[in-house]
Write a protein that holds these residues in place. Sequence first.
Motif, short mmCIF file in Angstrom:
data_model
loop_
_atom_site.label_atom_id
_atom_site.label_comp_id
_atom_site.label_asym_id
_atom_site.label_seq_id
_atom_site.Cartn_x
_atom_site.Cartn_y
_atom_site.Cartn_z
N GLY A 276 -9.08 -22.87 89.89
CA GLY A 276 -9.30 -21.75 88.71
C GLY A 276 -7.58 -21.03 88.94
N THR A 277 -7.41 -20.08 88.94
CA THR A 277 -5.60 -19.25 89.17
C THR A 277 -4.77 -19.86 90.08
OG1 THR A 277 -6.85 -17.37 89.54
CG2 THR A 277 -6.88 -17.92 86.95
N ASP B 285 -5.28 -14.91 82.87
CA ASP B 285 -6.41 -16.19 83.81
C ASP B 285 -6.69 -17.06 82.81
OD1 ASP B 285 -5.07 -15.00 85.54
OD2 ASP B 285 -6.57 -13.77 86.14
N THR B 286 -6.69 -17.12 81.17
CA THR B 286 -7.52 -17.62 79.96
C THR B 286 -6.52 -19.18 79.97
OG1 THR B 286 -6.00 -16.53 78.43
CG2 THR B 286 -8.37 -15.86 79.35
N ARG C 233 -10.06 -20.81 80.78
CA ARG C 233 -10.98 -19.78 81.13
C ARG C 233 -12.26 -20.09 80.66
NH1 ARG C 233 -10.47 -14.42 84.14
NH2 ARG C 233 -9.60 -16.39 85.54
N SER D 86 -14.97 -19.80 89.31
CA SER D 86 -15.48 -19.12 88.15
C SER D 86 -14.17 -18.32 87.19
CB SER D 86 -16.98 -18.37 88.16
OG SER D 86 -16.76 -17.66 88.89
N SER D 87 -14.74 -16.84 88.29
CA SER D 87 -13.55 -16.07 87.18
C SER D 87 -13.49 -14.95 88.26
CB SER D 87 -14.18 -15.29 86.12
OG SER D 87 -13.52 -14.65 85.19
N PHE E 124 -16.80 -10.50 84.93
CA PHE E 124 -16.25 -11.78 83.91
C PHE E 124 -16.77 -10.53 82.70
CE2 PHE E 124 -19.84 -15.45 86.22
CZ PHE E 124 -19.08 -14.63 87.33
N PRO F 264 -18.33 -17.74 82.78
CA PRO F 264 -16.85 -18.51 83.01
C PRO F 264 -16.77 -19.57 84.77
CG PRO F 264 -16.72 -16.15 84.67
CD PRO F 264 -18.30 -16.34 83.54
N THR G 139 -13.23 -20.91 85.33
CA THR G 139 -11.65 -21.82 85.36
C THR G 139 -11.44 -22.75 86.43
OG1 THR G 139 -12.06 -19.30 85.05
CG2 THR G 139 -9.40 -20.28 85.11
#
Length: 525
Positions: A97-98, A241-242, A407, A437-438, A442, A447, A449
């Motif tokens: 993810g991020t 973050d999206t 995301r 996930s996130s 949430f 989610p 990511t």
Amino acid sequence: MQKINRDHKVRNYHQAKWDEPIIFELHNSGERGITLPQVEEEIVNHVGDGVSAIPVEMVRRKAPKLPEISQNRVLRHYLRLSQETLGAAFNVEIGQGTCTMKYSPKINEAFASSPKMTELHPLQDVSTVQGMLEVMYKLDLCMREISGMDYFSFQPGSGTQSLFTMASIVRAYHEENGEGEQRDEIITTSFSHPSAAATAAVKGYKIITLQPDEDGFPDLEELKAVVSERTAGFVVANPEDTGIYNHRIKEFTKIVHEAGGICYYDQANANGLLGITRAKEAGFDMCFFNLHKTFSTPHACGGPATGALGVLNKLKEFLPGPIVENQDDQYILNDKLKHSIGKVRSFQGVPQTVLRAYAWVRALGAEGLKDVAQIAVLNNNYLYHKILTIRGASAPYIKGKRLEQVRYSWEQLTKETGVTTDDVSRRMADFAHHYWSSHHPFIVPEPFTLEPTESYSKADLDEYIASLTQISNEAYANPEIVKNAPHNSTIHRVDEQDYFENPDKWAITWRMYLKKTKKTQEINS
């Protein structure tokens, strides 16, 4: 013998399981990994025994209770543990993810592990560490070009500590200008990293959070409504973050500046922006980069890390000191910053991380950094369009191009099959993939990511997509397969969900583990 279909992209993976004890439990009194020779009498007579000269208050009253264990058992222990993990060196690591998990060139590890680095001591005289100070200074110059800022500090030990440092600078700046009590609000956005709000709150600020508009952008009209003479600053990640980049960001910083606030930028993930856009032109007064993300230094299980913090000239004197400067062809540590907030970490942070990042930047050059951004964005958009073809998957908010990550949501999958994003996460481990996930809570339903970075090939992305597609197909055909995952990992699943939230169940040291499990007598006997 079972025939293996090499054309099938879903990997048949089974993780090793060793039931490996904690290394303290491998303790065997008297066992040694290495036996040091006795020091010759002539050396003792000449330089002493090496212990007597230590001040009494610095000498331990009792020897540390370290495990006594042979060299080969140490080797077995850690090699077995390494087989029970997944990481960027083992698998396609786009599911972090991020966190921008990318390939870190191994030659940079050779630089960082050189005796010239490992034998440095932070208390050496500056005349003896000119090489390392030169690296810090020149990486500072590179970061200035990349961001448009005027000075950098590599002292913060993480992105969160950089956010805390910037919030501290905001407070010190307004206090110096006589507005410290008046300006007690920090504005942020719901899709910025949670540390943005948390660190400002630690500094005593009231937090105002802008919600997204129907396309997922921070609401500009909402900003206009909440900004005031009480506004101390505005902190935002962009892209958030999206993966959505706010193309109107300069309007946001202009509004905050007109109200007298300071704008600071979370650029922990700048992978899609290198050589494309800069913090200065977006109207920011400060920004930071995570060297352990964008600039390809390993995360190393949560550290060591560096949040490279840059400021414009008007905030230089507030930086944590000292900063590295060049005077008369000598590199010095300037600790005479008039309004410095003081140190936020011992000494100068982590020089090995700085060295790795400097080597990475110099190897790529300006054009190479821009290539990194363009390939990362290309990879992300390829992944984006492919995942949207998977049954049950979606990407809320604005449709079209995203930047360096997305995301996504399994909301439809969950409604139709009962399979949640946590179920998918565990099943992905069966195919040798990590999946994130996130942040909680949430905001995007169910989610996940993903951030492919520039390091991964089309074949790598296709493998990851194939695994997600396989899980979607399983969810619709037989959801219990996914709900009961993982099937091939070292552990099945943790039923108690409060381990991370309940401090009574934390044991971050062996001594604390013994205390909480009341095993002290058992181990000692």
